[in-house]
Design an enzyme around this catalytic site. Sequence first.
Site, PDB file in Angstrom:
ATOM      1  N   GLY A  11       0.911  -1.185   0.231  1.00 50.84           N
ATOM      2  CA  GLY A  11      -0.073  -0.037   0.049  1.00 50.84           C
ATOM      3  C   GLY A  11       0.820   1.129   0.220  1.00 50.84           C
ATOM      4  N   ASN A  13       1.811   3.015  -2.597  1.00 50.62           N
ATOM      5  CA  ASN A  13       1.003   3.749  -3.658  1.00 50.62           C
ATOM      6  C   ASN A  13      -0.284   4.678  -3.092  1.00 50.62           C
ATOM      7  OD1 ASN A  13       2.403   4.162  -6.188  1.00 50.62           O
ATOM      8  ND2 ASN A  13       2.632   2.036  -6.005  1.00 50.62           N
ATOM      9  N   MET A  89      -3.701  -7.022  -7.184  1.00 53.53           N
ATOM     10  CA  MET A  89      -3.166  -8.112  -8.188  1.00 53.53           C
ATOM     11  C   MET A  89      -4.409  -9.188  -8.546  1.00 53.53           C
ATOM     12  SD  MET A  89      -0.361  -6.887  -8.231  1.00 53.53           S
ATOM     13  CE  MET A  89       1.257  -7.395  -8.348  1.00 53.53           C
ATOM     14  N   ARG A  90      -5.410  -8.382  -8.825  1.00 56.67           N
ATOM     15  CA  ARG A  90      -6.411  -9.292  -9.597  1.00 56.67           C
ATOM     16  C   ARG A  90      -6.814  -8.682 -10.768  1.00 56.67           C
ATOM     17  NH1 ARG A  90      -8.376 -13.784  -7.608  1.00 56.67           N
ATOM     18  NH2 ARG A  90     -10.573 -13.445  -8.132  1.00 56.67           N
ATOM     19  N   LEU A  92      -9.332  -7.647 -13.414  1.00 61.18           N
ATOM     20  CA  LEU A  92     -10.913  -7.222 -13.276  1.00 61.18           C
ATOM     21  C   LEU A  92     -11.652  -7.936 -14.730  1.00 61.18           C
ATOM     22  CD1 LEU A  92     -10.337  -3.639 -12.412  1.00 61.18           C
ATOM     23  CD2 LEU A  92     -10.653  -5.457 -11.060  1.00 61.18           C
ATOM     24  N   ASN A 106      -4.495   2.680 -13.165  1.00 60.50           N
ATOM     25  CA  ASN A 106      -3.891   1.420 -12.657  1.00 60.50           C
ATOM     26  C   ASN A 106      -2.429   2.027 -12.672  1.00 60.50           C
ATOM     27  OD1 ASN A 106      -2.835  -0.963 -11.737  1.00 60.50           O
ATOM     28  ND2 ASN A 106      -2.121  -1.524 -13.684  1.00 60.50           N
ATOM     29  N   HIS A 108       1.767   0.665 -13.040  1.00 56.28           N
ATOM     30  CA  HIS A 108       2.415  -0.720 -13.417  1.00 56.28           C
ATOM     31  C   HIS A 108       3.719  -0.260 -13.370  1.00 56.28           C
ATOM     32  CE1 HIS A 108       3.166  -4.554 -15.184  1.00 56.28           C
ATOM     33  NE2 HIS A 108       4.064  -4.023 -16.130  1.00 56.28           N
ATOM     34  N   GLU A 141      -9.693  -3.499 -21.351  1.00 51.34           N
ATOM     35  CA  GLU A 141      -9.970  -5.000 -21.280  1.00 51.34           C
ATOM     36  C   GLU A 141      -8.765  -5.849 -21.373  1.00 51.34           C
ATOM     37  OE1 GLU A 141     -12.314  -3.095 -22.494  1.00 51.34           O
ATOM     38  OE2 GLU A 141     -14.246  -3.720 -21.847  1.00 51.34           O
ATOM     39  N   ASP A 144      -2.653  -4.466 -18.465  1.00 52.80           N
ATOM     40  CA  ASP A 144      -1.624  -3.452 -18.677  1.00 52.80           C
ATOM     41  C   ASP A 144      -1.566  -2.792 -19.921  1.00 52.80           C
ATOM     42  OD1 ASP A 144      -1.278  -4.061 -15.958  1.00 52.80           O
ATOM     43  OD2 ASP A 144       0.409  -5.789 -16.521  1.00 52.80           O
TER      44      ASP A 144
HETATM   45  C1  GAR Z   1       3.794  -1.305  -7.350  1.00 52.98           C
HETATM   46  O1  GAR Z   1       5.146  -1.475  -7.718  1.00 52.98           O
HETATM   47  C2  GAR Z   1       2.793  -1.458  -8.507  1.00 52.98           C
HETATM   48  O2  GAR Z   1       3.403  -0.860  -9.641  1.00 52.98           O
HETATM   49  C3  GAR Z   1       2.659  -2.841  -8.730  1.00 52.98           C
HETATM   50  O3  GAR Z   1       2.759  -3.450  -7.439  1.00 52.98           O
HETATM   51  C4  GAR Z   1       3.370  -2.881  -6.440  1.00 52.98           C
HETATM   52  C5  GAR Z   1       2.431  -2.240  -5.193  1.00 52.98           C
HETATM   53  O4  GAR Z   1       3.353  -1.715  -4.241  1.00 52.98           O
HETATM   54  N1  GAR Z   1       1.564  -3.352  -9.510  1.00 52.98           N
HETATM   55  C6  GAR Z   1       1.603  -4.188 -10.486  1.00 52.98           C
HETATM   56  O5  GAR Z   1       2.585  -4.841 -10.667  1.00 52.98           O
HETATM   57  C7  GAR Z   1       0.320  -4.149 -11.379  1.00 52.98           C
HETATM   58  N2  GAR Z   1       0.649  -5.219 -12.295  1.00 52.98           N
HETATM   59  P1  GAR Z   1       2.470  -1.060  -3.292  1.00 52.98           P
HETATM   60  O6  GAR Z   1       1.548  -1.979  -2.615  1.00 52.98           O
HETATM   61  O7  GAR Z   1       3.444  -0.539  -2.246  1.00 52.98           O
HETATM   62  O8  GAR Z   1       1.778   0.504  -3.687  1.00 52.98           O
END
Ligand code: GAR
Length: 199
Positions: A11, A13, A89-90, A92, A106, A108, A141, A144
Amino acid sequence: MRVAVLLSGRGSNFQAIHEAIARGELPAQIVCVISNRPDAAGLQRARDYGYAAHAIDHKLFASRAAHETEVLRVLDEARPDFIALAGYMRLLGAEFIARWRNRIVNIHPSLLPAFPGVDAQAQAVAYGVKVSGCTVHLVDEQLDAGPILVQRAVPVHEDDDASTLAARILSQEHAAYVEALRSLATRAWRVEGRRVVFS
Ligand code: GAR
């Protein structure tokens, strides 16, 4: 601007968005935080901050659709303008995405369209790219792949592994996510093909 945050893990971000709002740098309000993982550190952080924090454990539902129906119900109650996926990480489903068309954001950890999917930072190191970064985009859809809002680049060093690169990217993610949400909150915008056009 009302924002719902969906997360599955740490969490950071989400925390960056929270802190930008608290500093007055993002004219937004977090209306709920939802996690598919009851033990997510980000969910506890949300509770500590006093947000409406919902654990909706996907393992307790018979299907992806049943889980999403419950997530959609909570979202309908919270009435966000945007849904911010922050390490959610699901995948949609198409109905979920159609219901919130161009309202799901989102982040990435790569410069899309390079390295979609899981372990993007490890993919970048293994490929040998010299520059990577992060992408904030609208969700469609495809995995990424939706229209891009903000990208930030970082160098990939000779001695990087996935975790050192991930840390360098992560500090840019926090700024990029706030920048993207600020643009959506404060500027007129439209989607033209693959492009997000701000005016
Ligand atoms: C982040 O690096 C985000 O970019 C990635 O998960 C991490 C979450 O960190 N997301 C993905 O890979 C989505 N495909 P956080 O929980 O500290 O925000």
